[in-house]
Each structure stands twice: as structure tokens, then as C-alpha cells.
Design a protein around this motif. Structure first.
Motif, PDB file in Angstrom:
ATOM      1  N   LEU A 162       0.833  -1.434  -0.009  1.00 11.63           N
ATOM      2  CA  LEU A 162       0.017   0.068   0.321  1.00 11.63           C
ATOM      3  C   LEU A 162       0.587   1.316   0.105  1.00 11.63           C
ATOM      4  O   LEU A 162       0.426   2.082  -0.663  1.00 11.63           O
ATOM      5  CB  LEU A 162      -1.108  -0.302   1.035  1.00 11.63           C
ATOM      6  N   SER A 163       1.848   1.127   1.071  1.00  9.43           N
ATOM      7  CA  SER A 163       2.439   2.656   0.945  1.00  9.43           C
ATOM      8  C   SER A 163       3.651   2.677  -0.553  1.00  9.43           C
ATOM      9  O   SER A 163       4.346   4.067  -0.901  1.00  9.43           O
ATOM     10  CB  SER A 163       3.359   2.302   2.265  1.00  9.43           C
ATOM     11  N   LEU A 164       4.064   1.346  -1.007  1.00 14.10           N
ATOM     12  CA  LEU A 164       4.948   1.404  -2.151  1.00 14.10           C
ATOM     13  C   LEU A 164       4.536   2.274  -3.562  1.00 14.10           C
ATOM     14  O   LEU A 164       3.998   1.780  -4.025  1.00 14.10           O
ATOM     15  CB  LEU A 164       5.898   0.197  -2.188  1.00 14.10           C
ATOM     16  N   PRO A 165       5.251   2.669  -4.212  1.00 17.34           N
ATOM     17  CA  PRO A 165       5.262   2.989  -5.216  1.00 17.34           C
ATOM     18  C   PRO A 165       4.586   1.559  -6.101  1.00 17.34           C
ATOM     19  O   PRO A 165       5.614   0.833  -5.962  1.00 17.34           O
ATOM     20  CB  PRO A 165       6.161   3.930  -6.375  1.00 17.34           C
ATOM     21  N   TYR A 166       3.895   1.236  -7.415  1.00 13.95           N
ATOM     22  CA  TYR A 166       4.316   0.210  -8.658  1.00 13.95           C
ATOM     23  C   TYR A 166       5.485  -0.462  -8.386  1.00 13.95           C
ATOM     24  O   TYR A 166       5.577  -2.109  -8.001  1.00 13.95           O
ATOM     25  CB  TYR A 166       3.444   0.438  -9.898  1.00 13.95           C
ATOM     26  N   LYS A 167       6.655   0.186  -8.701  1.00 14.40           N
ATOM     27  CA  LYS A 167       7.592   0.304  -9.286  1.00 14.40           C
ATOM     28  C   LYS A 167       8.289  -1.055  -7.897  1.00 14.40           C
ATOM     29  O   LYS A 167       9.098  -2.414  -8.432  1.00 14.40           O
ATOM     30  CB  LYS A 167       8.242   1.240  -9.938  1.00 14.40           C
ATOM     31  N   ASN A 168       8.182  -0.235  -6.744  1.00  9.34           N
ATOM     32  CA  ASN A 168       8.574  -0.757  -5.941  1.00  9.34           C
ATOM     33  C   ASN A 168       7.815  -2.138  -5.479  1.00  9.34           C
ATOM     34  O   ASN A 168       8.566  -3.234  -5.080  1.00  9.34           O
ATOM     35  CB  ASN A 168       8.950  -0.089  -4.967  1.00  9.34           C
ATOM     36  N   ALA A 169       6.886  -1.837  -5.295  1.00  7.27           N
ATOM     37  CA  ALA A 169       6.294  -3.025  -4.933  1.00  7.27           C
ATOM     38  C   ALA A 169       6.147  -4.568  -5.325  1.00  7.27           C
ATOM     39  O   ALA A 169       5.311  -6.101  -5.283  1.00  7.27           O
ATOM     40  CB  ALA A 169       4.408  -2.349  -4.670  1.00  7.27           C
ATOM     41  N   SER A 170       6.477  -4.061  -7.266  1.00 16.74           N
ATOM     42  CA  SER A 170       5.906  -5.046  -7.975  1.00 16.74           C
ATOM     43  C   SER A 170       6.872  -5.565  -8.255  1.00 16.74           C
ATOM     44  O   SER A 170       7.509  -7.065  -8.272  1.00 16.74           O
ATOM     45  CB  SER A 170       5.780  -5.266  -9.445  1.00 16.74           C
TER      46      SER A 170
END
Ligand SMILES: [Zn+2]
Length: 259
Positions: free
Chosen positions: A200-208
Motif C-alpha cells: 500500500l505504501s510503495l510505488p508500483y515499481k517497488n511493490a512489484s
């Protein structure tokens, strides 16, 4: 009163209308969700054919009639070809679009929601992304934008944040074993709650680019489907059946980093 509207938009859905036309559901930057007819778009040589396909971001000139908008001009900005050319990514991208379509009202503009879908599709094109985690990230961010951010910090009643939390189907929240875990149908481990908070807190690039155990992904998928149903009234999505039919993300996940 009729008027013209120039706006950037994403195609949420497209279907044939009669012999020549297409009926689009657009998510416009200026006015939110808007159905629009693309006249002649089913003809191969039509100038509107390319801008009437799925996974399109274009600048549209719309004529807003009394009952329906009509596309008069369109200039494509992005075609998201990395999604169109991969059946799994296509299935996930369609799921993202249908989730937006089903959870927003017509003509309620939200630049944040526009960005959520645009960047979600963008990251879906990234061959190195773990698209299961990307999908969970999309669901969490969507729920949060709609005002239904799940409580992931601990028990909804007493705040306890150690051990498992149990899903209470009547309230749609998470509870510890002392506060209402008795009749729950499933639980989330502390690690899965932590993963959800990071997604929830990370941008997509970091989350994925995160890495997670299969059971954590399964727990989160189950939990978020219940949240979407309970809070946002989402159920029976065609895209979800299609996603299950093509086997989800099994063949295209390449996780990189352990959390
Ligand atoms: Zn409790």
C-alpha cells in the motif's frame, strides 16, 4: 446543452455497436467515467479504430449530446502493447479496468484514480514485475482511494498486532483470536499484514519488485477479494473468471527481492 470536451482518457471497455460503431466506456481525466460512441470505429480504415481498442490512452475530442457522448477525434498517446501481447498481462489489465469500471460512478473525476490505472497498466508491461503482487497493490490502492482502506495495523477492536488476525465477515475487518476470531472463515498471518502495508505504501515499481511466499500471496488475494466484495460491492467480475481460466500469473512471475 450540447458541448465539446477535449480530454485525455483510458478505455475501460469497448464493445461493438451495430455494424459500424463501437460503444466505449472511457475513464476521462476531465469527467471521470463516461460512455461514448465511436462512430464507424469497426471499419478497418476508420480514424477512430485504433483509439477504440482496449488498453488505449488517447486525447479525445468528445461531443457531449443530451443522452450520449460521441467521439469526434482521437489521438493515441499510449497503446500498452506489452499488455496486449501477453495473455496473462491482458487478463490482469482487463481485471484492473473492470475493477475501476465497477467501483466508480459516471462523471466523477479523480486524477488520482486515472493515475492509479494508467501507472498500473504501465507497470504491467514491465516483464520483471511480479504481477500477482502488482495486482494486490492495485487492489489495496484502489480500496484506499475509494475510502475503504483495510485496517492492517492490528486487531480492529483492541489493536493487538502479534500473531494471526481473523477476518470477520459481518464487519469486513480483522480481529485477534480474543476479539472475534472464533467464527472467522480465514486468517491473515502477521507477515501477510506487513506485506499488505508495504504494498500500500510503495510505488508500483517497488511493490512489484518485492518477494513473497506463495501462502502470503494466497492469503492476501483471498482477503482483498472479501474486502472488495464487502466494502465496494464488487462481485462476479467477468475478467476474474478469464484470469482464472488463463492460469493467473503462474507463467510470468519473476520476483527479485525478499522482504
Ligand atoms: Zn483484539
Amino acid at each position: 446543452m450540447s458541448r465539446l470536451l477535449k480530454t485525455k482518457a483510458l478505455v475501460l471497455q469497448t464493445r461493438p455497436l451495430g455494424e459500424r460503431d463501437r460503444l466505449l466506456t472511457l475513464y476521462t481525466m476531465a469527467s471521470g467515467k463516461l460512455p461514448a460512441v465511436a462512430p464507424g470505429a469497426r471499419k478497418v480504415k476508420s480514424k477512430l479504430a485504433a483509439a477504440s481498442g482496449p488498453f488505449t490512452c488517447a486525447a479525445y475530442l468528445l461531443y457531449l449530446g443530451r443522452t450520449m457522448a460521441t467521439v469526434t477525434q482521437a489521438e493515441i498517446e499510449t497503446g500498452f502493447w506489452g499488455i496486449r501481447n501477453d495473455v496473462h498481462r491482458y487478463a490482469y489489465g482487463t481485471y484492473f479496468a473492470e475493477l475501476v469500471d465497477k467501483t466508480v460512478e459516471e462523471e466523477e473525476a479523480s486524477p488520482e484514480l486515472f493515475a492509479l490505472l494508467f501507472h498500473g497498466w504501465r507497470e504491467l508491461e514491465n516483464k520483471r514485475a511480479d504481477i500477482e503482487l502488482l495486482a494486490r497493490c492495485f487492489e489495496l490502492k484502489l480500496l484506499s482511494l475509494l475510502g475503504y482502506r483495510p485496517g492492517l495495523e492490528g486487531c480492529a477492536a483492541c489493536g493487538e498486532n502479534r500473531g494471526k488476525l481473523f477476518y470477520g465477515s459481518a464487519s469486513g475487518g480483522l480481529f485477534c483470536s480474543s476479539c472475534g476470531g472464533g467464527g472467522a472463515s480465514f486468517a491473515l498471518t502477521a507477515g501477510s499484514c506487513a506485506l499488505a502495508r508495504r504494498l500500500l505504501s510503495l510505488p508500483y515499481k517497488n511493490a512489484s519488485a518485492l518477494r513473497a511466499h506463495a501462502f502470503q500471496k494466497a492469503e492476501l488475494e483471498n482477503f482483498l477479494q472479501h474486502c472488495l466484495q464487502h466494502w465496494a460491492g464488487v462481485g462476479g467480475l467477468k475478467s476474474l473468471s478469464f484470469l482464472q481460466k488463463v492460469g493467473g500469473a503462474d507463467s510470468c512471475n519473476k520476483p527479485k527481492r525478499q522482504i
